[in-house]
Write a protein that holds these residues in place. Structure first.
Motif, PDB file in Angstrom:
ATOM      1  N   THR A 137       0.899  -1.115  -0.104  1.00  0.00           N
ATOM      2  CA  THR A 137       0.068  -0.031   0.197  1.00  0.00           C
ATOM      3  C   THR A 137       0.926   1.147  -0.111  1.00  0.00           C
ATOM      4  O   THR A 137       2.204   1.167   0.258  1.00  0.00           O
ATOM      5  CB  THR A 137      -1.097   0.110   1.157  1.00  0.00           C
ATOM      6  OG1 THR A 137      -1.992   1.112   1.170  1.00  0.00           O
ATOM      7  CG2 THR A 137      -0.155   0.233   2.383  1.00  0.00           C
ATOM      8  N   MET A 138       0.352   2.380  -0.268  1.00  0.00           N
ATOM      9  CA  MET A 138       1.172   3.661  -0.293  1.00  0.00           C
ATOM     10  C   MET A 138       0.316   4.660   0.330  1.00  0.00           C
ATOM     11  O   MET A 138      -1.160   4.740   0.246  1.00  0.00           O
ATOM     12  CB  MET A 138       1.263   4.159  -1.729  1.00  0.00           C
ATOM     13  CG  MET A 138       2.307   3.452  -2.652  1.00  0.00           C
ATOM     14  SD  MET A 138       2.614   4.117  -4.247  1.00  0.00           S
ATOM     15  CE  MET A 138       4.057   3.283  -4.604  1.00  0.00           C
ATOM     16  N   ILE A 139       0.628   5.668   1.073  1.00  0.00           N
ATOM     17  CA  ILE A 139       0.062   6.849   1.467  1.00  0.00           C
ATOM     18  C   ILE A 139       1.239   8.025   1.198  1.00  0.00           C
ATOM     19  O   ILE A 139       2.228   7.628   0.850  1.00  0.00           O
ATOM     20  CB  ILE A 139      -0.073   6.879   2.868  1.00  0.00           C
ATOM     21  CG1 ILE A 139       1.045   6.464   3.808  1.00  0.00           C
ATOM     22  CG2 ILE A 139      -1.221   5.578   3.526  1.00  0.00           C
ATOM     23  CD1 ILE A 139       0.781   6.794   5.392  1.00  0.00           C
ATOM     24  N   TRP A 440       5.654  13.716   0.056  1.00  0.00           N
ATOM     25  CA  TRP A 440       6.238  12.627   0.345  1.00  0.00           C
ATOM     26  C   TRP A 440       5.442  11.334   0.054  1.00  0.00           C
ATOM     27  O   TRP A 440       4.137  11.611   0.067  1.00  0.00           O
ATOM     28  CB  TRP A 440       6.593  12.830   2.083  1.00  0.00           C
ATOM     29  CG  TRP A 440       5.487  12.969   3.008  1.00  0.00           C
ATOM     30  CD1 TRP A 440       4.940  14.348   3.337  1.00  0.00           C
ATOM     31  CD2 TRP A 440       4.911  12.113   3.589  1.00  0.00           C
ATOM     32  NE1 TRP A 440       3.792  14.070   4.011  1.00  0.00           N
ATOM     33  CE2 TRP A 440       3.475  12.720   4.217  1.00  0.00           C
ATOM     34  CE3 TRP A 440       4.608  10.473   3.588  1.00  0.00           C
ATOM     35  CZ2 TRP A 440       2.652  12.101   4.931  1.00  0.00           C
ATOM     36  CZ3 TRP A 440       3.753   9.640   4.274  1.00  0.00           C
ATOM     37  CH2 TRP A 440       2.623  10.850   4.887  1.00  0.00           C
ATOM     38  N   GLY A 441       5.866  10.342   0.396  1.00  0.00           N
ATOM     39  CA  GLY A 441       5.176   8.944   0.141  1.00  0.00           C
ATOM     40  C   GLY A 441       5.583   7.777   0.929  1.00  0.00           C
ATOM     41  O   GLY A 441       7.106   7.688   1.067  1.00  0.00           O
ATOM     42  N   LEU A 442       4.826   6.937   1.240  1.00  0.00           N
ATOM     43  CA  LEU A 442       5.392   5.846   2.212  1.00  0.00           C
ATOM     44  C   LEU A 442       5.138   4.630   1.504  1.00  0.00           C
ATOM     45  O   LEU A 442       3.640   4.533   1.254  1.00  0.00           O
ATOM     46  CB  LEU A 442       4.676   5.866   3.547  1.00  0.00           C
ATOM     47  CG  LEU A 442       5.392   4.843   4.440  1.00  0.00           C
ATOM     48  CD1 LEU A 442       6.642   4.796   4.671  1.00  0.00           C
ATOM     49  CD2 LEU A 442       4.497   4.822   5.877  1.00  0.00           C
ATOM     50  N   VAL A 443       5.633   3.511   1.052  1.00  0.00           N
ATOM     51  CA  VAL A 443       5.216   2.318   0.377  1.00  0.00           C
ATOM     52  C   VAL A 443       5.578   1.271   1.692  1.00  0.00           C
ATOM     53  O   VAL A 443       6.777   1.177   2.148  1.00  0.00           O
ATOM     54  CB  VAL A 443       5.780   1.941  -0.780  1.00  0.00           C
ATOM     55  CG1 VAL A 443       7.386   2.001  -0.935  1.00  0.00           C
ATOM     56  CG2 VAL A 443       5.222   0.899  -1.462  1.00  0.00           C
ATOM     57  N   VAL A 444       4.485   0.403   1.571  1.00  0.00           N
ATOM     58  CA  VAL A 444       4.650  -0.519   2.623  1.00  0.00           C
ATOM     59  C   VAL A 444       4.328  -2.045   2.288  1.00  0.00           C
ATOM     60  O   VAL A 444       3.205  -1.914   1.598  1.00  0.00           O
ATOM     61  CB  VAL A 444       3.630  -0.322   3.981  1.00  0.00           C
ATOM     62  CG1 VAL A 444       3.743  -1.462   4.939  1.00  0.00           C
ATOM     63  CG2 VAL A 444       4.309   1.118   4.641  1.00  0.00           C
ATOM     64  N   VAL A 445       4.937  -3.036   2.468  1.00  0.00           N
ATOM     65  CA  VAL A 445       4.666  -4.276   2.293  1.00  0.00           C
ATOM     66  C   VAL A 445       4.228  -5.116   3.285  1.00  0.00           C
ATOM     67  O   VAL A 445       5.205  -5.127   4.291  1.00  0.00           O
ATOM     68  CB  VAL A 445       5.886  -5.009   1.505  1.00  0.00           C
ATOM     69  CG1 VAL A 445       5.299  -6.361   1.029  1.00  0.00           C
ATOM     70  CG2 VAL A 445       6.227  -4.230   0.229  1.00  0.00           C
ATOM     71  N   TYR A 446       2.997  -5.850   3.385  1.00  0.00           N
ATOM     72  CA  TYR A 446       2.624  -6.221   4.607  1.00  0.00           C
ATOM     73  C   TYR A 446       2.027  -7.516   4.059  1.00  0.00           C
ATOM     74  O   TYR A 446       1.661  -7.879   2.667  1.00  0.00           O
ATOM     75  CB  TYR A 446       1.596  -5.564   5.301  1.00  0.00           C
ATOM     76  CG  TYR A 446       0.368  -5.128   4.315  1.00  0.00           C
ATOM     77  CD1 TYR A 446      -0.739  -5.854   4.594  1.00  0.00           C
ATOM     78  CD2 TYR A 446       0.296  -4.252   3.478  1.00  0.00           C
ATOM     79  CE1 TYR A 446      -2.091  -5.883   3.941  1.00  0.00           C
ATOM     80  CE2 TYR A 446      -0.866  -3.900   2.513  1.00  0.00           C
ATOM     81  CZ  TYR A 446      -2.189  -4.726   2.786  1.00  0.00           C
ATOM     82  OH  TYR A 446      -3.110  -4.493   2.021  1.00  0.00           O
ATOM     83  N   GLU A 447       1.913  -8.625   5.196  1.00  0.00           N
ATOM     84  CA  GLU A 447       1.020  -9.847   4.944  1.00  0.00           C
ATOM     85  C   GLU A 447       0.068 -10.067   5.974  1.00  0.00           C
ATOM     86  O   GLU A 447       0.341  -9.574   7.078  1.00  0.00           O
ATOM     87  CB  GLU A 447       2.255 -10.777   5.016  1.00  0.00           C
ATOM     88  CG  GLU A 447       3.071 -10.987   6.163  1.00  0.00           C
ATOM     89  CD  GLU A 447       4.333 -11.874   6.169  1.00  0.00           C
ATOM     90  OE1 GLU A 447       4.636 -12.717   5.202  1.00  0.00           O
ATOM     91  OE2 GLU A 447       5.200 -12.185   7.182  1.00  0.00           O
ATOM     92  N   ASN A 448      -0.770 -11.147   5.481  1.00  0.00           N
ATOM     93  CA  ASN A 448      -1.833 -11.332   6.336  1.00  0.00           C
ATOM     94  C   ASN A 448      -2.390 -12.785   5.875  1.00  0.00           C
ATOM     95  O   ASN A 448      -2.668 -13.030   4.817  1.00  0.00           O
ATOM     96  CB  ASN A 448      -2.869 -10.424   6.411  1.00  0.00           C
ATOM     97  CG  ASN A 448      -4.155 -10.759   7.486  1.00  0.00           C
ATOM     98  OD1 ASN A 448      -4.642 -11.734   7.307  1.00  0.00           O
ATOM     99  ND2 ASN A 448      -4.243  -9.669   8.348  1.00  0.00           N
TER     100      ASN A 448
END
Length: 963
Positions: A137-139, A440-448
């Motif tokens: 996801t990105m914010i 600015w931008g934040l990219v996050v890789v996550y798992e569920n």
């Protein structure tokens, strides 16, 4: 004109003059050659016109002749960016030249200054594809906006800081809220963060990357205040002023008199209330129709008062709200205007937040620095980008900078919620034609565990695209390494970050190549269109932002699904694709791309459980204490939770640097301890084929038991800056292949179990149990000062003149995710960091380095890397023996007394021998070889021959006697 690794792209506008006849033939071709810089710009023209004598002339935009070519092929080289006109001319019979046609040509360039490469985490530096049950996801947000904001205005006007954090010490700040998917009823708070990267970009100082500014600081202050204003009064905490009038609002035959209360603001927004002589009350905002208000009117002591439910006349997102609930006027009718001006007043309320000045704040801004804060924290954390992450141009590429830093540890610690980013190196004011911008931008890789499998890949670099007219320029970006799901629909998500795309300048685009590689599909999302992709929009799935602006004035962050009906763009099992971006008008820089593709991964899972700690009784949990020298025993259970057999399953378990291997055993396959696997050795479990379980996915298919001993190394235990611990996990070297799909596993899922209570019941626990080493008493009793201060040392030999040393050669000796520097504490502009792409130097000699574990500012480990070059040869003497004589060790003298001698049977033999005694059982001449070095792993590549001659025994001499 920029000359920094550019690619000239040519765009054509045809303006053919009249005069063609059917017998004439005319054709032209312009090529798009790759060039090293703009100065290598080239136009190639092929032209034929009925066999006549021809020439082609080139003029620049000022009308000056640049070059004339009289013979085919017509090549113009050394051209810079700009607009040119080509004149196609033929010689007439009288010798003069006639222009047959003209053609306008714009030379535009896309500069890929920093090539796009896959971004890896410092925790897993070799992992380029994240195969996760999860997503990315990105914010992000903008920290600069138009002083006179509009949804369609470009940032070429006056720009002002965005500052929303109520912190008087920051001059610019904005926020966005991080949240995760609820796909298949996944709970966002139960997702595990795998990676987080922070990017920031902007255009500010065109000459300096570090600069100082001073500005009146402000802080947001909560307001909830009732007010009463009279004629010519200002409304508190707003730009509104009140002006009272008395008018006939009807006509001569049907007069309607009343008091008019006009609220006027600096930006031209007007709000009007009417309190008529007949006691009716109306209002309007702007210049629309009036709306009647239900009110109660009372007359007391010559004044009439109308009260009503509060009416909002102004509302600012994150700012002030103004409401009006009472009007007052003199009760007389048909009086003069001054009477009503002096007897009228309005009551209302101001609520919300307002900026309050706190004094002049002076800041030294650095484009490589930024500050981040989760809403649960009171203080910001400073984040610094490396000098080569990513690009900081001045006086070129419009001075648009882009920066990157990994923030995985920070985001893992703080999780979902609102993140603030502050004090970017930005400028207020008028930035000229290109303008100022910043965000600015934040990219996050996550798992569920409840989500689908996806392959996520991240790319970043720096591509500057500028256009000066003509058709479109474009540049391709290849993506590889993923593997789309083998059957069914393939869903594809794309994320992009770019700088300086303007909302009202169209022509910029991004495309994906279709699966057949025959066409390109233009892309867009909900907040842009295919003709203007980079349009200053932030489209990240509807997450909260402050401010939440439509026009983010030069900041583009987008995350959207790529159309793939019928898998036309990404097919089943596809592993590569291409994107193409470009423009026909705009100027922008693209610097980050993320992509997620539906994938399938065989689901081998290993559960790692601590079964016993020597000297510990009771439950073993995070934080359990162990003494140096004690053993810890583990049990690892392997399962197959997928739907196919996993062939050639192999699990590699790195041994932590704070332990030593003791023993291991398995009930399936074979197990070894390989000291050379990984930086500190690994347990290697050759499992074999993992079948589909007959008793369900919880069936245990194999068990590994192993024991390690806690280190007694005084240099580790005695480091007063750090708290030593034991945490066994990893599995990055594990492999296997799906028997049906052919999909390769790259790293098993190693967990410690599943959550049994709370919101996340059933979710895997991916972080290993952390056992704390109680080192203080041991160090005091057993370690000398010299041992404590001794540094770990790593030796390398004969690496070659241009070699370097990967960080993976040493990283396993330190906590996972440690960062490596050439000095500590870190000094900006002086300290060099070593990463997977910036390896340790291989200079001859000993160099001291520093390892800093993630999340720490005071803990660090000192270590040394020693590189030696051994190329010398020993002195030897040839020897001679008789057949079957007793031979001695071949004698040689090393050039350095500390060197050992090593012998080889042949010149190309790979196995050195020690104390070699040549055989003498056969007569003849044999050549052996001798090399010298510090050890068998640090040997000179040069070998000196030794000739051993074995002579045959002499024939017996017969003596005869006779009488």
């Amino acid at each position: 004109m920029d000359t920094f690794f550019s690619r000239i792209v040519l765009f054509l506008f045809f303006g053919l003059l009249s005069g063609f006849v059917s017998a004439q033939t005319y054709s032209e071709t312009l090529t798009n050659p790759t060039c090293a810089s703009c100065s290598d710009g080239r136009i190639d023209v092929d032209w034929n016109y009925g066999g006549r004598t021809l020439r082609v002339r080139l003029y620049n935009s000022d009308g000056n002749l640049v070059h004339t070519e009289n013979y085919a092929p017509y090549n113009f080289t050394g051209l810079g960016v700009g607009t040119y006109t080509i004149y196609y001319q033929f010689r007439k019979k009288n010798g003069t030249w006639k222009t047959h046609a003209t053609q306008s040509v714009s030379l535009t360039f896309a500069t890929v200054t920093v090539p796009f490469e896959q971004r890896t985490s410092q925790n897993t530096p070799t992992q380029k594809i994240y195969s996760v049950k999860g997503d990315f996801t990105m914010i992000g947000n903008t920290n600069l906006t138009l002083e006179n904001y509009s949804n369609n205005g470009n940032n070429s006007g006056d720009m002002v800081y965005v500052d929303v954090d109520s912190d008087p010490n920051t001059l610019n700040s904005s926020s966005a809220t991080l949240d995760f998917s609820t796909e298949n009823d996944a709970k966002p708070q139960c997702s595990n963060i795998v990676y987080a990267g922070l990017y920031w970009t902007g255009r500010s100082s065109t000459t300096n990357n570090i600069f100082t500014i001073s500005k009146m600081g402000t802080v947001l202050q909560a307001v909830d205040e009732d007010f009463i204003v009279e004629n010519n009064d200002d409304v508190p905490y707003s730009d509104f002023s009140l002006f009272v009038h008395y008018y006939n609002l009807g006509n001569y035959y049907n007069p309607i008199y009343g008091v008019v209360y006009d609220f006027e603001s600096f930006d031209g927004t007007d709000v009007s209330f009417l309190f008529l002589d007949d006691n009716r009350v109306f209002y309007r905002i702007g210049y629309g129709n009036y709306t009647q208000v239900s009110s109660n009117v009372a007359t007391v002591s010559g004044f009439k008062t109308a009260t009503f439910d509060p009416i909002s006349i102004y509302s600012e997102s994150g700012g002030i709200i103004l409401t009006i609930d009472e009007l007052k006027r003199g009760s007389s009718t048909y009086s003069n205007t001054s009477y009503y001006e002096n007897t009228s007043e309005v009551s209302g309320n101001t609520s919300g937040f307002t900026s309050v000045e706190t004094g002049v704040v002076t800041k030294t801004y650095n484009k490589r620095e930024i500050y981040i804060k989760h809403s649960g924290e009171s203080a910001y954390q400073k984040i610094t980008a490396r000098a080569d992450d990513i690009h900081y141009p001045t006086n070129s590429e419009s001075s648009i900078f882009a920066a990157y830093a990994e923030v995985t540890d920070y985001v893992q610690e703080h999780g979902i919620g609102e993140y603030f980013v502050a004090d970017m190196a930005l400028l207020e004011g008028d930035g000229g034609g290109t303008g100022y911008s910043g965000g600015w931008g934040l990219v996050v890789v996550y798992e569920n565990s409840k989500m689908k499998w996806r392959d996520v890949t991240l790319f970043d670099g720096y591509a500057y695209v500028q256009h000066l007219g003509g058709a479109s320029t474009s540049y391709e970006l290849p993506i590889s390494g993923f593997k789309a799901v083998q059957s069914g629909d393939v869903n594809v998500k794309l994320g992009l970050m770019a700088s300086e795309g303007d909302v009202n300048i169209a022509g910029d685009f991004i495309e994906i190549q279709n699966a057949a590689q025959t066409n390109w599909a233009r892309l867009n999302h909900d907040d842009n269109n295919t003709a203007n992709f980079f349009n200053s929009s932030i489209s990240t799935g509807g997450n909260s932002r402050n401010p939440n602006l439509v026009n983010n004035t030069g900041v583009d962050i987008s995350m959207f699904d790529v159309p793939n009906s019928g898998n036309v763009n990404i097919a089943n099992s596809q592993t590569t694709t291409k994107f193409r971006y470009g423009t026909s008008q705009d100027t922008y820089a693209i610097f980050a791309l993320a992509m997620a593709v539906d994938a399938y991964v065989p689901e081998a899972e290993a559960t790692n459980i601590i079964t016993h700690i020597e000297g510990v009784t009771g439950e073993i949990v995070d934080g359990t204490i162990v003494e140096p020298g004690k053993t810890i025993s583990y049990k690892m259970e392997i399962r197959n939770r997928g739907t196919e057999v996993v062939n050639d399953a192999r699990l590699v378990l790195p041994i932590p640097y704070t332990t030593e291997y003791v023993s291991s055993s398995v009930n399936v396959g074979a197990v070894t301890y390989d000291v050379a696997e990984g930086a500190t050795g690994s347990i290697v479990w050759e499992i074999g084929n993992l079948p589909v379980p007959s008793e369900g996915p919880d069936q245990i298919l194999g068990t590994l038991t192993y024991t390690v001993k806690v280190t007694e190394d005084c240099s580790i235990l005695g480091n007063s800056n750090c708290d030593p611990s034991v945490a066994v996990g990893g599995g990055g070297g594990s492999t296997g292949t799906g028997a049906t799909s052919g999909t390769t596993i790259s790293g098993f899922s190693i967990i410690q179990g599943y959550e049994t209570d709370g919101d996340c019941v059933g979710e895997p626990i991916v972080t290993p149990v952390k056992i704390i080493i109680d080192a203080e008493d041991y160090v005091a009793a057993n370690c000398t000062v010299e041992e404590i201060n001794s540094d770990q040392e790593f030796f390398f030999c004969n690496l070659g003149p241009s070699a370097s040393i990967p960080i993976t050669e040493v990283s396993g000796n330190f906590p996972s995710g440690s960062r490596f520097y050439d000095n500590y504490p870190i000094v900006e502009g002086v300290t060099e960091e070593f990463t997977i792409s910036n390896e340790f130097l291989a200079d001859i000699g000993t160099t001291t380095y520093y390892a800093v574990p993630p999340g720490y500012t005071t803990c660090y480990y000192t270590f040394k890397i020693t590189v030696k070059d051994v190329s010398s040869i020993p002195t030897v003497n040839d020897v001679t023996y008789c057949k079957d004589a007793t031979a001695n060790v071949i004698q040689a003298t090393p050039s350095d007394p500390s060197y050992e001698l090593y012998y080889y049977m042949t010149e190309t033999d790979d196995t050195p021998l020690i104390n070699f005694i040549p055989p003498t059982d056969r007569a003849g001449v044999a050549t052996y070889y001798v090399a010298e070095g510090e050890s068998a792993t640090c040997l000179s590549p040069n070998r000196v021959p030794v000739v051993v001659t074995v002579n045959p025994q002499p024939s017996p001499i017969g003596i005869f006697f006779s009488n």
